[in-house]
Design a protein around this motif. Structure first.
Motif, short mmCIF file in Angstrom:
data_model
loop_
_atom_site.label_atom_id
_atom_site.label_comp_id
_atom_site.label_asym_id
_atom_site.label_seq_id
_atom_site.Cartn_x
_atom_site.Cartn_y
_atom_site.Cartn_z
N GLY A 81 0.82 -1.21 0.00
CA GLY A 81 0.00 0.00 0.00
C GLY A 81 0.85 1.26 0.00
N LEU A 82 1.90 1.26 0.79
CA LEU A 82 2.81 2.41 0.84
C LEU A 82 3.56 2.58 -0.48
N GLU A 83 3.93 1.46 -1.09
CA GLU A 83 4.61 1.52 -2.39
C GLU A 83 3.71 2.16 -3.44
N LEU A 84 2.42 1.92 -3.35
CA LEU A 84 1.48 2.45 -4.33
C LEU A 84 1.11 3.91 -4.05
N GLY A 85 1.55 4.43 -2.90
CA GLY A 85 1.30 5.85 -2.62
C GLY A 85 0.37 6.15 -1.47
N ALA A 86 0.09 5.14 -0.62
CA ALA A 86 -0.70 5.44 0.58
C ALA A 86 0.11 6.33 1.51
N ASP A 87 -0.56 7.19 2.25
CA ASP A 87 0.14 8.08 3.17
C ASP A 87 0.44 7.41 4.50
N ASP A 88 -0.45 6.52 4.92
CA ASP A 88 -0.26 5.82 6.19
C ASP A 88 -1.15 4.59 6.17
N TYR A 89 -1.04 3.76 7.20
CA TYR A 89 -1.88 2.58 7.31
C TYR A 89 -2.21 2.36 8.77
N ILE A 90 -3.28 1.61 8.99
CA ILE A 90 -3.62 1.21 10.35
C ILE A 90 -4.21 -0.20 10.27
N PRO A 91 -3.69 -1.14 11.08
CA PRO A 91 -4.17 -2.52 10.99
C PRO A 91 -5.50 -2.73 11.72
N LYS A 92 -6.33 -3.58 11.14
CA LYS A 92 -7.59 -3.99 11.78
C LYS A 92 -7.32 -5.20 12.68
N PRO A 93 -8.02 -5.33 13.77
CA PRO A 93 -8.95 -4.35 14.34
C PRO A 93 -8.18 -3.20 14.99
N PHE A 94 -8.74 -2.01 14.94
CA PHE A 94 -8.04 -0.86 15.50
C PHE A 94 -8.92 -0.16 16.54
N ASN A 95 -8.25 0.59 17.37
CA ASN A 95 -8.95 1.42 18.35
C ASN A 95 -9.42 2.69 17.64
N HIS A 96 -10.65 3.08 17.88
CA HIS A 96 -11.22 4.25 17.21
C HIS A 96 -10.40 5.51 17.50
N ARG A 97 -9.89 5.60 18.71
CA ARG A 97 -9.10 6.78 19.06
C ARG A 97 -7.78 6.81 18.29
N GLU A 98 -7.19 5.63 18.05
CA GLU A 98 -5.96 5.57 17.27
C GLU A 98 -6.23 6.01 15.83
N LEU A 99 -7.34 5.55 15.26
CA LEU A 99 -7.69 5.97 13.90
C LEU A 99 -7.92 7.47 13.86
N LEU A 100 -8.64 7.99 14.85
CA LEU A 100 -8.89 9.44 14.90
C LEU A 100 -7.58 10.22 14.97
N ALA A 101 -6.64 9.72 15.75
CA ALA A 101 -5.34 10.39 15.86
C ALA A 101 -4.63 10.44 14.51
N ARG A 102 -4.70 9.33 13.75
CA ARG A 102 -4.07 9.29 12.43
C ARG A 102 -4.75 10.27 11.48
N VAL A 103 -6.08 10.27 11.52
CA VAL A 103 -6.85 11.16 10.65
C VAL A 103 -6.54 12.62 10.98
#
Length: 231
Positions: free
Chosen positions: A89-111
């Protein structure tokens, strides 16, 4: 800010849409890869949350097709433990990633880290002098236009790649640690075995190598990276 979420888990989309709406984000959710790609191509979103496993078109193909025309920031949602998914995903140009299952607060922090960066960049760009440029060893960075070129060849960089390259150039000739790059560009601490910064630098190198053969970014093993000031 308007976000696009492309994920076939309808329950997760509903929960995240409700949660992120409390943080002043508007989420449009779709559950099909092809449909998500069309929306991403036809609209301007602040950020896209993109799952890997999707019907009709997987997340990798969505990202690959999107990067042909748009540089909208993308966070990939990957299966826990699937290192290949993250790296690809990063090779194709993604800015970041987060593995599932994830904590909603962690996703919010990334966003928030990415959207804050966008707001900060837009503020700086609108107030920067038109001739505000960095010129180092054949590389030119126009901070007002957020453009980079090497020997007058334009580099097509994602927002994250641009920020990484700019940081390295501002410290040209100095070693910049991966930890510093992660904190200043991604807005998070670098985790153990996290190769995200390595992949962003690799992408930048490939794009520079399309135009020149000489190395511009040197790896300092176990430490970080340095942008070479001169031949």
């Amino acid at each position: 800010m308007k976000l696009l979420m492309i994920d076939d888990d309808t329950g997760l989309c509903e929960l995240l849409s409700e949660y992120l709406s409390t943080q002043n984000f508007e989420v449009e959710a779709v559950h099909d890869g092809a449909q998500g790609l069309k929306l991403a191509q036809d609209n301007d979103y602040a950020l896209i949350l993109l799952d890997v496993m999707l019907p009709s078109m997987d997340g990798f193909e969505v990202l690959k097709q999107l990067r042909l025309s748009k540089l909208t920031p993308v966070i990939m949602l990957t299966a826990k433990g699937e290192d290949f998914d993250r790296i690809f995903g990063l090779e194709l140009g993604a800015d970041d990633y987060i593995p599932k299952p994830f904590n909603h607060r962690e996703l919010l922090a990334r966003v928030k880290a990415i959207t804050r960066r966008i707001e900060h960049i837009n503020t700086l760009s609108s107030s920067a002098p038109a001739n505000n440029k960095l010129n180092i060893n054949g590389l030119t960075i126009n901070t007002a236009a957020r453009e980079a070129s090497i020997d007058e060849h334009t580099l097509t960089l994602t927002g994250t790649e641009y920020e990484v390259l700019t940081l390295l150039c501002k410290h040209a000739g100095e070693v910049v640690s991966k930890e510093k790059i992660s904190e200043e560009v991604l807005g998070r601490r670098l985790a153990s075995f996290d190769r995200s910064i390595d992949m962003h630098v690799s992408n930048i190198r490939k794009k520079i190598a399309e135009h020149i053969k000489t190395e511009r970014i040197k790896t300092m093993r176990g430490t970080g990276y340095v942008f070479i000031q001169g031949e």
